[in-house]
Structures are given as structure tokens and as C-alpha cells.
Design a protein around this motif. Structure first.
Motif, PDB file in Angstrom:
ATOM      1  N   ARG A   1       0.886  -1.160   0.000  1.00  0.00           N
ATOM      2  CA  ARG A   1       0.000   0.000   0.000  1.00  0.00           C
ATOM      3  C   ARG A   1       0.920   1.203   0.000  1.00  0.00           C
ATOM      4  O   ARG A   1       1.724   1.359   0.924  1.00  0.00           O
TER       5      ARG A   1
ATOM      6  N   VAL B   1       5.024   5.622  -7.230  1.00  0.00           N
ATOM      7  CA  VAL B   1       3.635   5.229  -7.474  1.00  0.00           C
ATOM      8  C   VAL B   1       3.546   4.251  -8.646  1.00  0.00           C
ATOM      9  O   VAL B   1       2.730   3.328  -8.646  1.00  0.00           O
ATOM     10  N   ASN B   2       4.404   4.435  -9.634  1.00  0.00           N
ATOM     11  CA  ASN B   2       4.384   3.526 -10.789  1.00  0.00           C
ATOM     12  C   ASN B   2       4.939   2.154 -10.424  1.00  0.00           C
ATOM     13  O   ASN B   2       4.472   1.131 -10.926  1.00  0.00           O
TER      14      ASN B   2
ATOM     15  N   ALA C   1       4.612   0.836  -7.487  1.00  0.00           N
ATOM     16  CA  ALA C   1       3.520   0.204  -6.728  1.00  0.00           C
ATOM     17  C   ALA C   1       2.522  -0.438  -7.688  1.00  0.00           C
ATOM     18  O   ALA C   1       2.060  -1.560  -7.472  1.00  0.00           O
ATOM     19  N   ARG C   2       2.207   0.277  -8.758  1.00  0.00           N
ATOM     20  CA  ARG C   2       1.260  -0.259  -9.739  1.00  0.00           C
ATOM     21  C   ARG C   2       1.807  -1.513 -10.409  1.00  0.00           C
ATOM     22  O   ARG C   2       1.116  -2.529 -10.531  1.00  0.00           O
ATOM     23  N   THR C   3       3.076  -1.457 -10.821  1.00  0.00           N
ATOM     24  CA  THR C   3       3.699  -2.606 -11.487  1.00  0.00           C
ATOM     25  C   THR C   3       3.664  -3.843 -10.592  1.00  0.00           C
ATOM     26  O   THR C   3       3.496  -4.964 -11.069  1.00  0.00           O
TER      27      THR C   3
ATOM     28  N   GLY D   1       1.424  -4.545  -8.474  1.00  0.00           N
ATOM     29  CA  GLY D   1       0.054  -4.974  -8.197  1.00  0.00           C
ATOM     30  C   GLY D   1      -0.482  -4.439  -6.875  1.00  0.00           C
ATOM     31  O   GLY D   1      -1.513  -4.906  -6.380  1.00  0.00           O
TER      32      GLY D   1
ATOM     33  N   ARG E   1      -1.645  -1.055  -4.195  1.00  0.00           N
ATOM     34  CA  ARG E   1      -2.594   0.060  -4.362  1.00  0.00           C
ATOM     35  C   ARG E   1      -1.945   1.340  -3.889  1.00  0.00           C
ATOM     36  O   ARG E   1      -1.158   1.350  -2.944  1.00  0.00           O
ATOM     37  N   SER E   2      -2.327   2.450  -4.550  1.00  0.00           N
ATOM     38  CA  SER E   2      -1.680   3.715  -4.221  1.00  0.00           C
ATOM     39  C   SER E   2      -2.693   4.773  -3.801  1.00  0.00           C
ATOM     40  O   SER E   2      -3.810   4.837  -4.339  1.00  0.00           O
TER      41      SER E   2
ATOM     42  N   ALA F   1      -1.821   8.892 -11.650  1.00  0.00           N
ATOM     43  CA  ALA F   1      -1.189   7.595 -11.387  1.00  0.00           C
ATOM     44  C   ALA F   1      -1.747   6.916 -10.128  1.00  0.00           C
ATOM     45  O   ALA F   1      -1.528   5.721  -9.921  1.00  0.00           O
ATOM     46  N   PHE F   2      -2.476   7.666  -9.279  1.00  0.00           N
ATOM     47  CA  PHE F   2      -2.937   7.107  -7.998  1.00  0.00           C
ATOM     48  C   PHE F   2      -4.307   6.446  -8.120  1.00  0.00           C
ATOM     49  O   PHE F   2      -5.169   6.911  -8.870  1.00  0.00           O
ATOM     50  N   ASP F   3      -4.521   5.377  -7.330  1.00  0.00           N
ATOM     51  CA  ASP F   3      -5.826   4.717  -7.315  1.00  0.00           C
ATOM     52  C   ASP F   3      -6.840   5.553  -6.554  1.00  0.00           C
ATOM     53  O   ASP F   3      -8.003   5.632  -6.932  1.00  0.00           O
TER      54      ASP F   3
END
Ligand code: APR
Length: 246
Positions: A186, A203-204, A206-208, A210, A212-213, A226-228
Motif C-alpha cells: 500500500r 507510485v508507478n 507500486a502499480r507494477t 500490483g 494500491r496507491s 497515477a494514484f488509485d
């Protein structure tokens, strides 16, 4: 908005100048971010230091003097609280050099841009040391060790300037934490304009992986898309009730 933490969640928090705003520390890029007509990028670089060390020291001495009487706020304390709950599943990475996270009690802390209250020599490899002195205008302090050896090495603030590399161990610790967390990561960014890399790129990652941001910021920064999840507002107001433990 809240951030729900499961028993296997790993929380990486990235903070920027905005988290200290309510303690009274000025941010860099908001209104008033100019100093005597200079953009701070113009005084926070190795080139500036070579060109005009007196100007650079005047800027940092002013920032040191400006820290007197400044204390952590509710946002800093909220991060100490969540660290107590998560232990080693927590890491705080700050771009701030103001020392307020440490003062609040944060322990799992990476100060990726250095610390305002430390100096080191610009010439020799003497380790950085605590230095809270706000030097008088027109003074650029000399390194005592160089002086003894007959050299005139100037001290400099122990800060990562524009154009300089983030210390290797700071990046390594952050990357190792993210990799270990994987999809349980997280990622929360607080009070940062998302303009300075490598922090703006976390943030990228974190996305890669899997994960959540989340973002808590007063205004929408450049990398908002870029944020969830995004909560716009003051950190000291939002963070104390932000974390929910499952
Ligand atoms: N709560 C939350 N966010 C806030 C608050 C607040 N009370 N006040 C301001 N902000 C937000 C602003 O909207 C802005 O997006 O904090 C952000 C501060 O951005 P910057 O001034 O650009 O600071 P930062 O992102 O930390 O800068 C990164 O660049 O300046 C260099 O090395 C320096 O570490 C710094 C890096």
C-alpha cells in the motif's frame, strides 16, 4: 477517504514538504516558494555552491534559523502511530530535510534528501556531522579537518541537491521494501508535488507490483492520475483518521 490495512499489508509512505506545512515550514513550489528572487533550484545545486557558496549558505542558514521552535504536527504523529501498529511492515521515506519525522518518533525512516541539521565537507570524506548553526550572512564555514591538513575545504549542508544522486542505501532500502511487499504494498504519498524523481516514480512501481496507491495532498499534483485513490486536503486534518486496521 480511508486506507484499510489488512494483516498482510505493507505500507510505504512517501512524504514531501506539504506534511510539514502545518508545522509552519514553508513548502517549495506553493506561493511564496521564491527566496530573494531565486527559485530554490538555483541555490540548491552543486553548480550554485561552486559559483557562490556564500549565497547557498545564506539560504540554508536561513532555513536552519527558520526551524527554531518548529514542532511536528498531527500528520507526523499519525505516521508514528501507524508504524507502531505495523512494525516492519511499515517504511517511511521522506524528501524532507527538516527532521520532523524523527522528532515525532518515526524509526523506520529513510531521509532520501539528507538532513538540514547536518553538514559535511565538500572536499574530504569526513563523515557528515550534526550542525545546527545558522551562519551569519557572508560566512561559509571551513572544514576543520581540511584546514589542519593545509587545505581550504568548505563545509556544505548534508543535503541531496539537484543534479546529485540519492544515497545508494536510501534507494536500496526503499526498493527492497517494495519488492518484499509485492501485491501487498500500500503506497501513500503525502504533501508532495510529484515533480522530483525518483520519489515521483514510486507510485508507478507500486502499480507494477500490483499494489494500491493513495494520495493525500492539498492540491492536485502533476502525477495525480497515477494514484488509485486521492484525498485532497490538509495532511494534519486527514491523516489522524486515515488508517483503518482490519
Ligand atoms: N497538507 C498536504 N499537502 C500540502 C499541504 C498540507 N497542509 N500544504 C501544501 N501541500 C502540498 C502542495 O499542494 C504541494 O503539492 O504539498 C506539496 C508540496 O510540494 P513541493 O513544495 O514541491 O515539495 P516537495 O514535493 O516535497 O518537493 C520535492 O524538491 O524541492 C525539492 O528537494 C526538495 O525535497 C524537495 C523536493
Amino acid at each position: 477517504m480511508t486506507l484499510r490495512l489488512e494483516p498482510d499489508s505493507h505500507l510505504l509512505v512517501l512524504t514531501g514538504a506539504g506534511i510539514s506545512a502545518e508545522s509552519g515550514v514553508p513548502t517549495f513550489r506553493d506561493a511564496g516558494g521564491l527566496w530573494e528572487g531565486y527559485r530554490f533550484e538555483e541555490v540548491a545545486s552543486p553548480t550554485a555552491f561552486v559559483r557562490d557558496p556564500l549565497l547557498v549558505w545564506r539560504f540554508y542558514s536561513m532555513r536552519r534559523a527558520g526551524m527554531r521552535g518548529i514542532v511536528p504536527n498531527a500528520a507526523h504523529h499519525a505516521l508514528v502511530e501507524v508504524e507502531r501498529r505495523l512494525g516492519d511492515r511499515f517504511l517511511l521515506v521522506t524528501q524532507n530535510v527538516d527532521g520532523l519525522h524523527r522528532a515525532a518518533g518515526s524509526e523506520r525512516l529513510v531521509e532520501m534528501h539528507g538532513n538540514l541539521m547536518r553538514s559535511r565537507c565538500s572536499r574530504c570524506d569526513r563523515p557528515a556531522f550534526e550542525d545546527t548553526t545558522a551562519y551569519a550572512p557572508g560566512v561559509a564555514p571551513m572544514c576543520g579537518r581540511c584546514k589542519q591538513a593545509g587545505y581550504d575545504g568548505l563545509l556544505r549542508p548534508d543535503i541531496v541537491w539537484f543534479g546529485e544522486a540519492i544515497p545508494h542505501d536510501a534507494m536500496e532500502r526503499t526498493e527492497a521494501f517494495m519488492q518484499r511487499a509485492g501485491a501487498h504494498l500500500r503506497f501513500l504519498a503525502v504533501g508532495t508535488s510529484g515533480m522530483v524523481y525518483p520519489a515521483a516514480g514510486f507510485v508507478n512501481v507500486a502499480r507494477t507490483l500490483g499494489g494500491r496507491s493513495f494520495l493525500v495532498n492539498k492540491e492536485a499534483p502533476d502525477n495525480i492520475a497515477a494514484f488509485d485513490e486521492v484525498a485532497l486536503g490538509a495532511a494534519a486534518h486527514l491523516l489522524p483518521t486515515f488508517f483503518v486496521h482490519a
